[in-house]
Write a protein that holds these residues in place. Structure first.
Motif, mmCIF file in Angstrom:
data_model
loop_
_atom_site.group_PDB
_atom_site.id
_atom_site.type_symbol
_atom_site.label_atom_id
_atom_site.label_comp_id
_atom_site.label_asym_id
_atom_site.label_seq_id
_atom_site.Cartn_x
_atom_site.Cartn_y
_atom_site.Cartn_z
ATOM 1 N N TYR A 1 0.838 -1.213 0.000
ATOM 2 C CA TYR A 1 0.000 0.000 0.000
ATOM 3 C C TYR A 1 0.864 1.251 0.000
ATOM 4 O O TYR A 1 0.607 2.202 -0.757
ATOM 5 C CB TYR A 1 -0.920 -0.050 1.220
ATOM 6 C CG TYR A 1 -1.485 1.284 1.630
ATOM 7 C CD1 TYR A 1 -2.499 1.900 0.914
ATOM 8 C CD2 TYR A 1 -0.984 1.928 2.762
ATOM 9 C CE1 TYR A 1 -2.998 3.117 1.305
ATOM 10 C CE2 TYR A 1 -1.481 3.140 3.174
ATOM 11 C CZ TYR A 1 -2.492 3.747 2.438
ATOM 12 O OH TYR A 1 -2.984 4.961 2.833
ATOM 13 N N ILE A 2 1.897 1.297 0.834
ATOM 14 C CA ILE A 2 2.759 2.475 0.898
ATOM 15 C C ILE A 2 3.571 2.619 -0.383
ATOM 16 O O ILE A 2 3.775 3.726 -0.896
ATOM 17 C CB ILE A 2 3.678 2.381 2.126
ATOM 18 C CG1 ILE A 2 2.854 2.540 3.403
ATOM 19 C CG2 ILE A 2 4.763 3.447 2.079
ATOM 20 C CD1 ILE A 2 2.193 3.892 3.540
ATOM 21 N N GLN B 1 4.025 13.864 3.901
ATOM 22 C CA GLN B 1 3.550 13.185 2.701
ATOM 23 C C GLN B 1 2.807 11.897 3.048
ATOM 24 O O GLN B 1 1.735 11.618 2.495
ATOM 25 C CB GLN B 1 4.741 12.878 1.794
ATOM 26 C CG GLN B 1 4.367 12.354 0.427
ATOM 27 C CD GLN B 1 3.658 13.382 -0.435
ATOM 28 O OE1 GLN B 1 2.748 13.044 -1.182
ATOM 29 N NE2 GLN B 1 4.072 14.642 -0.329
ATOM 30 N N VAL B 2 3.359 11.112 3.982
ATOM 31 C CA VAL B 2 2.716 9.841 4.353
ATOM 32 C C VAL B 2 1.375 10.098 5.034
ATOM 33 O O VAL B 2 0.374 9.426 4.758
ATOM 34 C CB VAL B 2 3.655 9.019 5.260
ATOM 35 C CG1 VAL B 2 2.922 7.809 5.824
ATOM 36 C CG2 VAL B 2 4.867 8.564 4.471
ATOM 37 N N LYS B 3 1.332 11.066 5.953
ATOM 38 C CA LYS B 3 0.073 11.366 6.645
ATOM 39 C C LYS B 3 -0.987 11.870 5.668
ATOM 40 O O LYS B 3 -2.172 11.520 5.791
ATOM 41 C CB LYS B 3 0.320 12.378 7.753
ATOM 42 C CG LYS B 3 1.084 11.798 8.937
ATOM 43 C CD LYS B 3 1.227 12.801 10.060
ATOM 44 C CE LYS B 3 1.934 12.164 11.261
ATOM 45 N NZ LYS B 3 2.098 13.129 12.375
ATOM 46 N N THR C 1 -4.456 9.889 4.782
ATOM 47 C CA THR C 1 -5.718 10.594 5.030
ATOM 48 C C THR C 1 -6.605 10.583 3.786
ATOM 49 O O THR C 1 -7.814 10.366 3.861
ATOM 50 C CB THR C 1 -5.438 12.039 5.475
ATOM 51 O OG1 THR C 1 -4.628 12.005 6.658
ATOM 52 C CG2 THR C 1 -6.734 12.777 5.766
ATOM 53 N N VAL C 2 -5.978 10.830 2.628
ATOM 54 C CA VAL C 2 -6.761 10.857 1.375
ATOM 55 C C VAL C 2 -7.160 9.443 0.958
ATOM 56 O O VAL C 2 -8.314 9.204 0.560
ATOM 57 C CB VAL C 2 -5.935 11.546 0.271
ATOM 58 C CG1 VAL C 2 -6.681 11.474 -1.066
ATOM 59 C CG2 VAL C 2 -5.659 12.985 0.647
ATOM 60 N N GLU C 3 -6.234 8.501 1.043
ATOM 61 C CA GLU C 3 -6.503 7.112 0.665
ATOM 62 C C GLU C 3 -6.156 6.216 1.850
ATOM 63 O O GLU C 3 -5.041 5.677 1.940
ATOM 64 C CB GLU C 3 -5.691 6.710 -0.565
ATOM 65 C CG GLU C 3 -6.031 7.508 -1.812
ATOM 66 C CD GLU C 3 -5.241 7.040 -3.017
ATOM 67 O OE1 GLU C 3 -4.602 5.967 -2.907
ATOM 68 O OE2 GLU C 3 -5.258 7.719 -4.054
ATOM 69 N N SER D 1 -9.395 -3.318 10.754
ATOM 70 C CA SER D 1 -9.353 -1.857 10.783
ATOM 71 C C SER D 1 -7.906 -1.419 10.987
ATOM 72 O O SER D 1 -7.210 -1.937 11.847
ATOM 73 C CB SER D 1 -10.218 -1.309 11.914
ATOM 74 O OG SER D 1 -9.715 -1.701 13.172
ATOM 75 N N VAL D 2 -7.463 -0.463 10.174
ATOM 76 C CA VAL D 2 -6.056 -0.039 10.161
ATOM 77 C C VAL D 2 -5.997 1.468 10.363
ATOM 78 O O VAL D 2 -6.736 2.220 9.714
ATOM 79 C CB VAL D 2 -5.357 -0.427 8.844
ATOM 80 C CG1 VAL D 2 -3.884 -0.047 8.888
ATOM 81 C CG2 VAL D 2 -5.515 -1.910 8.567
ATOM 82 N N GLU D 3 -5.092 1.905 11.236
ATOM 83 C CA GLU D 3 -4.839 3.329 11.462
ATOM 84 C C GLU D 3 -3.341 3.557 11.540
ATOM 85 O O GLU D 3 -2.612 2.736 12.100
ATOM 86 C CB GLU D 3 -5.485 3.812 12.766
ATOM 87 C CG GLU D 3 -7.006 3.804 12.748
ATOM 88 C CD GLU D 3 -7.581 4.368 14.041
ATOM 89 O OE1 GLU D 3 -6.775 4.807 14.881
ATOM 90 O OE2 GLU D 3 -8.816 4.354 14.188
ATOM 91 N N LEU D 4 -2.913 4.677 10.964
ATOM 92 C CA LEU D 4 -1.492 5.045 11.023
ATOM 93 C C LEU D 4 -1.182 5.631 12.399
ATOM 94 O O LEU D 4 -1.812 6.591 12.835
ATOM 95 C CB LEU D 4 -1.156 6.057 9.927
ATOM 96 C CG LEU D 4 0.286 6.573 9.908
ATOM 97 C CD1 LEU D 4 1.244 5.437 9.582
ATOM 98 C CD2 LEU D 4 0.441 7.706 8.893
#
Length: 440
Positions: free
Chosen positions: A126-127, A155-157, A161-163, A171-174
């Motif tokens: 994904y990244i 950039q990563v955040k 946030t957008v995708e 469920s996944v959260e940064l």
């Protein structure tokens, strides 16, 4: 060893033989079913369907006996999943970026049905799909890691946030974004700190040595002065004692030799001739004694003067030596500081020249790309159109090449620029006029 997540373990189950008339009861062995922890659940696959076991199904249950596959799913809350990526830097090296995601399984059956045993692999893919992250590192060398940290973090955040990342049933959260400090940068900064500390220690030791020498010279000066003062006091006491002895002797005998001789002549002990000779001898002895005393006093004063002058010269020499040593050590320390500063300036200039060379190479490549595009347009005949804005068309084609992965679609999009559309409309109008003339 890293434990897989969210599917911890998977096993295929062998079919259980049917029950015989007098045979034992049908059941599965303990070794067939994997052991689970408190935050893990078993998922059985039965005839293409899936069943969640909340530690309530016995080994002889019909569902367990009919199952052909079993999976262990970690359903713990807020499990940390780490993903590390290498980001290329400007100086042909790399930054190491570590991402931390917080994951919670919401649907264990969907996780097993999807068949994704590793959330870390899915998040890494994904990244990697965001190519801009790998381009950001090319703008910064390793020495500017702090600036690169801010850019990559933002950039990563923004991307998450957008995708937001999606994993079926999870469920996944940064949680955090870290850019690890490269080993060579850390070692270089540590070496600089150690050198600076070493210089400070050496400077402190030199200052302490100078102060110690100064105190030592001052102590020697005070000691010598006190010793000289004590010697003078002893001489004065000795002379005082001699005067006291002479005074005591004068009380016993007459006050002077002349009086004694006169007394002896008056009583008839000596004649007048002897008196005259004795008096003459006494006068001569007195004069000789006075000359000897004067000579001794003069010699003593000269000796004291020479000793005092010698002590002053030695004290002045010691002070000058200490001052010269302090000046030389301070000059050496400043010279070392200037050398370190010059080395840093030379290194910064070298980096600036490398940045300028890279910038010139990028501009040359962009110019070659524009020339290739113009050559291709000329071969296709688009330069024959009078209304074509060549520079704008080239810029649009370059922008389309960067944004689109398919060169053919980019070429078609660029050719639909406003200038080319106007040229196509003029050609169509000319063709219609020629057809009308042929009809008439």
């Amino acid at each position: 060893m890293t434990v897989p997540y969210p599917i911890v373990d998977q096993r295929s189950l062998a079919p259980v033989p049917p029950k015989r008339l007098l045979g034992p009861k049908r059941t599965r062995g303990i070794e067939e079913i994997p052991q689970t922890a408190a935050g893990q659940r078993l998922i059985y696959r039965i005839d293409g369907d899936f069943l969640l076991d909340n530690s309530a199904l016995p080994l002889d249950s019909t569902s367990v006996l009919d199952a052909t596959h079993v999976s262990v799913v970690d359903v713990s809350s807020d499990v940390e999943v780490f993903v590390e990526l290498d980001i290329p830097s400007k100086d042909a090296d790399k930054f190491t970026m570590r991402l931390t995601f917080v994951c919670t399984v919401t649907d264990p059956i969907a996780v097993v049905r999807q068949g994704s045993p590793s959330a870390a692999s899915a998040l890494r893919a994904y990244i990697k799909s965001h190519h801009r992250i790998f381009e950001l590192g090319l703008d910064y060398p390793l020495a500017e890691i702090n600036t690169a940290r801010l850019k990559l973090n933002a950039q990563v955040k923004a991307f998450t946030t957008v995708e937001p990342p999606t994993i079926v049933g999870v469920s996944v959260e940064l949680a955090s974004v870290e850019v690890l400090t490269p080993t060579e940068v850390s070692e270089f900064e540590q070496s600089m700190r150690q050198q600076e500390q070493h210089h400070r220690i050496q400077f402190g030791l030199q200052r302490s040595s100078q102060v110690l020498q100064h105190h030592k010279a001052e102590f020697e000066y005070v000691t010598a002065a006190e010793a000289q003062r004590a010697e003078l006091e002893r001489d004065a006491d000795m002379r005082g004692y001699q005067r006291y002895q002479f005074t005591e002797q004068s009380r016993v005998v007459p006050n002077d030799a002349l009086s004694a001789l006169t007394n002896a002549y008056s009583v008839g002990d000596i004649s007048a001739k002897e008196l005259a000779e004795r008096v003459t001898s006494l006068e001569a002895d007195k004069l000789e004694y006075e000359r000897a005393q004067a000579q001794e006093r003069l010699e003593r004063e000269r000796t004291e003067s020479r000793e005092l002058a010698e002590w002053k010269r030695e004290n002045k020499r010691l002070r000058w030596e200490a001052h010269r040593t302090d000046t030389a050590e301070e000059w050496l320390y400043r010279r070392r500081e200037l050398e370190i500063k010059r080395e840093r300036e030379l290194r910064n200039r070298e980096w600036s020249r490398e940045d300028l060379a890279i910038e010139r190479e990028d501009k040359r490549r962009e110019l070659e790309a524009k020339i290739d595009i113009v050559r291709e347009l000329a071969q296709r005949g688009y330069l024959d159109t009078a209304n074509v804005n060549l520079e704008k068309v080239v810029d649009n084609m370059l922008a389309g090449t960067r944004e689109q992965a398919n060169p053919e679609s980019a070429e078609l999009t660029d050719l639909k620029a406003p200038e080319l559309e106007a040229a196509d409309n003029d050609e169509e109008a000319n063709d219609e006029e020629e057809r009308e003339e042929d009809v008439h």
